[in-house]
Design an enzyme around this catalytic site. Structure first.
Site, PDB file in Angstrom:
ATOM      1  CG  ASP A 191      -2.106   0.978   1.027  1.00  0.00           C
ATOM      2  OD1 ASP A 191      -2.412   1.337  -0.132  1.00  0.00           O
ATOM      3  OD2 ASP A 191      -2.701   1.402   2.035  1.00  0.00           O
TER       4      ASP A 191
ATOM      5  CE  LYS B 215      -2.913   4.998   1.167  1.00  0.00           C
ATOM      6  NZ  LYS B 215      -4.372   4.763   1.164  1.00  0.00           N
TER       7      LYS B 215
ATOM      8  CB  THR C  33      -4.640   3.200  -2.689  1.00  0.00           C
ATOM      9  OG1 THR C  33      -4.623   3.209  -1.259  1.00  0.00           O
ATOM     10  CG2 THR C  33      -5.468   4.371  -3.191  1.00  0.00           C
TER      11      THR C  33
END
Length: 440
Positions: free
Chosen positions: A253, A255, A294
Site C-alpha cells: 500500500d 502511496k 489503493t
C-alpha cells in the site's frame, strides 16, 4: 472572562494541565509568569511567549530572542500567530505544550483523554489522522515525556465476541499483522512501533511521532516537486522498501498518503508508514493473491488476481507503486487518473496506459523519465526491482554525494527530541547547486 477559552497541557515531566480563563497568559522562567518554567532551561527566556485572545481568535505572541515553535514552525520577533485546536508549542529544547481551543469545541471543557497501560496519556480532543480501521491521536509517554502518535483501533462488540470464540475479525487480522511486522523492524525510514496495548474496547499502537505531515499534502500544495528534491525523497523511500524486501516483506500500500515527512521541508527525513497491508512472505518466491491497496497505485497483476485463481503476485507490486509515486512527485498528477471512475482506471492500469507528455515533463531529466517507465512496466518479470532502481543512473549519478548527505542527515536525526535538523539547508543548497550545474 467568565469561562475559560483554552487549555494547555504540559508534556514536560509529569503531565500537567493549565486552564486559560483570562485574556492573556505569559510563559517563561520568571516567577511572575502565569506559567513558570524551570530556570535551568537556558534556551527559555524569562518571558518567553504569551497566549492571548484577540476577539475570538486564540493567538501566541513570541517574546523571546530564541523564538517559539508552533506546529514545527519557528515564530520569531514580536510576531503573533493563531492557535488551532491541538496546536503543539515548543519553547526551546524539549519543553512542549499542547493547546486545546475551547472556543472551537466548547464540549472540551474538561480534557478528554485517558491513561493507557499505566504509562501513556492519549489525547482525545482532536485527531492527527483517520484510516479504515483506526484513528490516530497524539499521546505522551508519562515516564519519558516523549510525544508519540497513537493508532487507536476500536474493537466492536461482534469482534470481541468472535475473538473470545477464537475467530479473528478482519480488522484483528490487520492489527496482528501490522503489530508483528512493525515490532520486529528497525530502519531510519520506517515508522517504529514503540508499544502495543490491548484493552477490552481498543487496541493502542504507540508509534513514532512525525510532525511534517504526509508527502501527499506537500505534493498537492506545490503541484509536484523539483527533481533534486524528489530524488532525495525517493532515495529514502527506496532504502526503506529495500529493507522490507530483504526481509521478504511486501508493503502492498505504498502511496503518497503513507509517506510521512519529518518536517515541512522535503530535505528532512522521510518515513514510510502503515504496514497494515504488508505480508510476510515465507520465501522470495512466495505469491500473494489478495486484492488490496489503493487502486491508483495498484499493479496490473494485483487486479488480475482473484481469490485463489490467477498466478498471484510478488514483491514487485511495490516497484509498480513506486513508479506511480515518482510520476506523481515529479508531475503533480497521477499517471492513470483518479478513483472517480474505477472501471476506467482499472482498464488503464491493466494496459499500462500513461504518458510523459506535457509542460510539466519538459523540466524532468531523461534519466528520471526512464526510471518511471522502468518501474511502470506491465510485465512483473521485466519490471525494475528495488536493487535495480537504486542502481539506476538517475540515482547513481553523483550517488556518492547523495549517500553522504543521507548519512549526515541520519546522524542529525531529531529522534533525540529536536524538531529541526541542523544542516538541512546546507544539504538543500548542495543538491540545488549540483542539479543546476548538470552535475547531479
Amino acid at each position: 472572562m467568565s469561562s475559560p477559552w483554552g487549555h494547555l497541557a504540559s508534556l514536560n515531566g509529569p503531565l500537567a494541565f493549565h486552564t486559560l480563563p483570562s485574556t492573556h497568559h505569559t510563559l517563561g522562567t520568571a516567577p511572575t509568569c502565569d506559567i513558570s518554567l524551570p530556570t535551568a532551561a537556558t534556551s527559555i527566556s524569562q518571558h518567553h511567549c504569551r497566549l492571548l485572545l484577540l476577539g475570538d481568535m486564540p493567538c501566541l505572541e513570541n517574546l523571546s530572542p530564541h523564538g517559539t515553535y508552533v506546529d514545527g514552525k519557528h515564530v520569531e520577533g514580536a510576531t503573533k500567530v493563531s492557535l488551532t485546536n491541538g496546536a503543539e508549542i515548543r519553547l526551546g529544547g524539549d519543553t512542549f505544550f499542547v493547546f486545546t481551543n475551547l472556543l472551537e469545541d466548547p464540549k472540551l471543557g474538561v480534557f478528554e483523554g485517558r491513561v493507557v497501560g499505566e504509562r501513556y496519556y492519549v489525547f482525545g480532543g482532536y485527531e492527527l489522522g483517520k484510516g479504515s480501521f483506526a484513528t490516530v491521536r497524539l499521546s505522551v509517554d508519562l515516564k519519558t515525556g516523549e510525544r508519540l502518535a497513537c493508532k487507536v483501533i476500536q474493537r466492536g462488540k461482534g469482534a470481541r465476541e468472535r475473538e473470545r470464540e477464537g475467530r479473528k475479525p478482519s480488522s484483528g487480522t490487520v492489527i496482528a499483522r501490522e503489530t508483528a511486522i512493525l515490532k520486529n523492524i528497525m530502519h531510519p525510514n520506517l515508522v517504529q512501533v514503540k508499544e502495543v496495548v490491548r484493552t477490552e474496547e481498543c487496541v493502542y499502537l504507540f508509534l513514532t511521532r512525525v510532525t511534517g505531515g504526509e508527502l501527499f499534502y506537500y505534493v498537492q500544495k506545490h503541484g509536484g516537486m523539483e527533481e533534486h528534491a524528489a530524488k532525495f525523497v525517493f532515495y529514502q523511500i527506496l532504502l526503506a522498501v529495500q529493507y522490507l524486501h530483504n526481509l521478504d516483506i511486501t508493503h502492498r500500500d505504498l502511496k503518497l498518503e503513507n509517506i510521512l515527512m519529518e518536517s515541512s521541508n522535503p530535505f528532512g527525513r522521510i518515513l514510510v508508514s502503515d504496514l497494515g497491508l504488508a505480508k510476510m512472505l515465507g520465501t522470495s518466491l512466495s505469491r500473494m493473491r489478495t486484492q488490496c491497496g489503493t487502486l491508483t497505485y495498484v499493479a496490473p497483476e494485483v487486479l488480475a488476481s482473484s481469490g485463489t485463481g490467477g498466478d498471484g503476485y510478488g514483491k514487485c507490486v511495490d516497484c509498480w507503486s513506486l513508479g506511480v509515486l515518482l510520476y506523481t512527485m515529479l508531475s503533480g498528477t497521477l499517471p492513470f487518473g483518479t478513483d472517480s471512475d474505477g472501471q476506467l482506471l482499472a482498464t488503464r492500469i491493466k494496459r499500462a496506459e500513461y504518458d510523459l507528455e506535457g509542460e510539466e515533463w519538459e523540466r524532468v531529466s531523461p534519466e528520471g523519465k526512464h526510471l518511471i517507465t522502468s518501474l511502470l512496466t506491465h510485465s512483473p518479470s521485466a519490471r525494475l526491482t528495488i536493487s535495480g532502481a537504486l542502481s539506476h543512473p538517475w540515482i547513481t549519478k553523483r550517488g556518492d554525494l547523495l549517500r553522504l548527505l543521507y548519512r549526515k542527515m541520519i546522524r542529525r536525526s531529531p529522534d533525540a527530541g529536536r524538531a529541526e535538523w541542523v544542516g538541512r539547508e546546507a544539504a538543500r543548497r548542495d543538491l540545488v547547486r549540483l542539479f543546476d550545474t548538470g552535475a547531479y
